[in-house]
Motif scaffolding. Structure first.
Motif, short mmCIF file in Angstrom:
data_model
loop_
_atom_site.label_atom_id
_atom_site.label_comp_id
_atom_site.label_asym_id
_atom_site.label_seq_id
_atom_site.Cartn_x
_atom_site.Cartn_y
_atom_site.Cartn_z
N LYS A 103 0.75 -1.29 0.17
CA LYS A 103 -0.08 0.07 -0.44
C LYS A 103 0.78 1.56 -0.24
N LYS A 143 -4.62 -0.07 7.78
CA LYS A 143 -4.26 -0.51 6.45
C LYS A 143 -3.11 -1.81 6.70
N VAL A 153 -7.21 -4.42 6.36
CA VAL A 153 -7.90 -3.27 6.51
C VAL A 153 -8.98 -3.33 7.35
N GLU A 175 -4.62 5.98 7.32
CA GLU A 175 -5.49 7.23 6.17
C GLU A 175 -6.47 7.99 6.42
N GLU A 176 -6.56 8.83 5.94
CA GLU A 176 -8.13 9.63 5.99
C GLU A 176 -9.34 8.73 5.36
N TYR A 177 -10.27 9.16 6.43
CA TYR A 177 -11.50 8.03 6.10
C TYR A 177 -12.65 9.19 4.61
N LEU A 178 -12.48 7.89 3.65
CA LEU A 178 -13.36 8.58 2.31
C LEU A 178 -14.62 7.87 1.81
N GLU A 182 -18.76 3.37 -3.17
CA GLU A 182 -17.43 3.40 -3.86
C GLU A 182 -17.95 2.74 -5.23
N LYS A 204 -18.54 -5.75 0.50
CA LYS A 204 -16.96 -6.01 0.66
C LYS A 204 -17.60 -6.81 2.21
N GLU A 273 -7.99 2.06 -3.12
CA GLU A 273 -6.72 1.10 -3.39
C GLU A 273 -6.94 -0.03 -4.87
P1 AMP Z 1 -8.68 -2.32 0.53
O1 AMP Z 1 -8.70 -3.65 0.60
O2 AMP Z 1 -7.98 -0.56 0.58
O3 AMP Z 1 -10.01 -1.97 -0.58
O4 AMP Z 1 -9.48 -1.57 2.00
C1 AMP Z 1 -11.26 -2.62 2.19
C2 AMP Z 1 -12.11 -2.10 2.15
O5 AMP Z 1 -12.11 -0.86 3.58
C3 AMP Z 1 -12.60 -0.86 1.04
O6 AMP Z 1 -13.02 -1.62 0.40
C4 AMP Z 1 -13.74 0.19 2.01
O7 AMP Z 1 -14.61 -0.18 1.58
C5 AMP Z 1 -12.49 0.42 3.27
N1 AMP Z 1 -11.70 1.21 3.18
C6 AMP Z 1 -10.57 1.27 2.86
N2 AMP Z 1 -10.02 2.73 2.91
C7 AMP Z 1 -10.91 3.87 3.22
C8 AMP Z 1 -10.78 5.17 3.53
N3 AMP Z 1 -9.43 6.07 2.87
N4 AMP Z 1 -11.95 5.37 4.26
C9 AMP Z 1 -12.88 4.59 4.04
N5 AMP Z 1 -13.23 3.15 3.37
C10 AMP Z 1 -11.58 2.65 3.18
#
Ligand code: AMP
Ligand code: GLY
Length: 417
Positions: A103, A143, A153, A175-178, A182, A204, A273
């Motif tokens: 990451k 993460k 995560v 990281e910052e919450y988004l 999605e 997910k 991601e």
């Molecule tokens: P990833 O493995 O990075 O896809 O993370 C798995 C799930 O965690 C994502 O599909 C999102 O639902 C959630 N997630 C990851 N990063 C963020 C973020 N910065 N803000 C909000 N939700 C996140």
């Protein structure tokens, strides 16, 4: 064309299904495959993480194209080994696959390419972790830096839980919450030319209403009726092409499937991601809608000739897939349970609905569960509501002791205006 697909999940079943329908494919092999894939491809045993073994198998079979499905072999450099033997391979080098494998690497590439993503810190000590958690506040996003099959995560309001997860990893990205829906957008690239596929949405969390722990993915649908029609063009321009260009300029060109996981926030589209391979379960719905024969597209990407690829053709149909998972997934799943009802789906629901196998194997005359995600029941229809209805009708025919599935895949998106 003789094609060898490496892997053995529902994504590989979806790939093999599409390849088996392609008139240009004269022989199709999958290694190691699973019980369902054996119906469309000839299975071969192989250690998918062993580049020499995969290359030897491809050579023995006279493969004209090798498609590496999962991330672990890609990160392990299996595509490099096959490519070094002069066999066209769909899948990035181990170095380029670091886009998914680390990451921190992905964040570095995005920063250099000007790709919009969550602000983040890479932390290795408890002090750095505390500082980063406090800098962003709740909800916390922590993460694991390395590959974790979608389970590394943690997103939580609970600072102690966020901190505990962070301290359990060697290196974490905080990281910052988004906030926002999605989208998964895949693109096929040869390292220069980028061809986007149709967007999909993945579910997910394990439970209905997006409750419960993160999983590898419990269902998906495509298209996204609620999305801005300009989304694909925008992501091409802001994310996909700049990322591919940046990796080429670094001397680590990325060829294969570039997967952008995006959040559509109030402040614009942000990358959550990258993955370096087809997503599972989104592939099941995206390929269900692709009309262009698949093998030629993958071969053009492998050969660096995507610039001559005619535009992809898509069905107007909608597609929905519902994952049936084992008892206890995403914790250590119970396996070895007999699966019943597969023949009924094939007899009653095909061709609109069909079962793609994720973790299954044959035991005598039975098919038994062999992993966390067991089946991916996929259906197409004239709209999402119809595709959903057909998918759940087929799901209802499947019997697997202790299994679980979400009942709300595509439910919100399928509401007709
Ligand atoms: P990833 O493995 O990075 O896809 O993370 C798995 C799930 O965690 C994502 O599909 C999102 O639902 C959630 N997630 C990851 N990063 C963020 C973020 N910065 N803000 C909000 N939700 C996140
Ligand atoms: N669907 C999420 C993934 O493939 O990582």
């Amino acid at each position: 064309m003789k094609v060898l697909v490496i892997g053995g999940g529902a994504r590989e079943h979806a790939l093999c299904r599409s390849l088996s329908l392609d008139p240009d494919v004269s022989a199709l092999y999958c290694a190691p495959g699973n019980a369902g894939i054996s119906e469309v491809a000839e299975l071969r045993p192989v250690d998918a993480l062993d580049g020499d073994a995969v290359t030897a198998l491809a050579t023995e079979l006279g493969a004209d194209l090798v498609v590496v499905g999962p991330e672990a072999p890609l990160v392990a450099g299996v595509a490099d080994a096959v490519r070094a033997a002069g066999i066209p391979v769909f899948g990035p080098s181990g170095e380029a696959a670091q886009l998914e494998g680390s990451k921190a690497f992905a964040k570095d590439v995005m920063a250099a390419a000007g790709v919009p993503t969550a602000r983040s810190y890479v932390c290795t000590t408890p002090e750095e972790v505390d500082e980063a958690l406090d800098a962003f506040g709740a909800p916390y996003v922590v993460k694991d830096d390395g590959l974790a099959a979608g389970k590394g995560v943690v997103v939580t309001e609970d600072r102690a839980a966020a901190r505990a997860h962070a301290l359990g990893c060697d290196r974490v990205v905080i990281e910052e919450y988004l906030d926002g829906p999605e989208v998964s957008l895949f693109a096929i690239t040869d390292g220069v030319t980028v061809v986007p596929l149709q967007p999909a949405q993945d579910f997910k969390r394990a439970l209905d209403g997006d409750e419960g722990p993160n999983t590898g993915g419990m269902g998906a649908y495509s298209p996204l009726p609620w999305a801005d029609p300009k989304l694909v063009d925008e992501v091409m321009e802001l994310v996909l092409q700049p990322t591919v260009d940046e990796l080429r300029h670094r001397g680590t060109p990325f060829s294969g499937l570039l997967y952008a996981g995006l959040a559509i926030t109030g402040r614009g589209t942000r990358v959550i991601e990258f993955n370096a391979r087809f997503g599972d379960p989104e592939t099941q719905v995206v390929l269900a809608r692709l009309r262009t024969p698949l093998a030629g597209v993958l071969l053009n990407a492998a050969n660096g000739t995507l610039d001559v690829q005619p535009p992809l053709r898509w069905s107007e149909d909608a597609a929905v897939t519902v994952v049936i998972a084992s008892h206890n997934y995403p914790e250590t799943p119970r396996t070895g349970d007999v699966i019943e009802g597969l023949a009924e789906v094939a007899a009653e629901d095909a061709p609109d609905a069909y079962v793609l196998h994720a973790g299954t194997r044959r035991e005598g005359d039975s098919v038994v569960s062999a992993g966390g995600r067991v089946l991916s029941v996929t259906a197409t229809g004239s709209d999402l509501a119809q595709a959903r209805e057909k998918a759940y009708k087929a799901v209802a025919r499947i019997r697997l002791d202790g299994s679980q599935h979400r009942t709300d895949i595509a439910a919100k998106a399928a509401v007709r205006p």
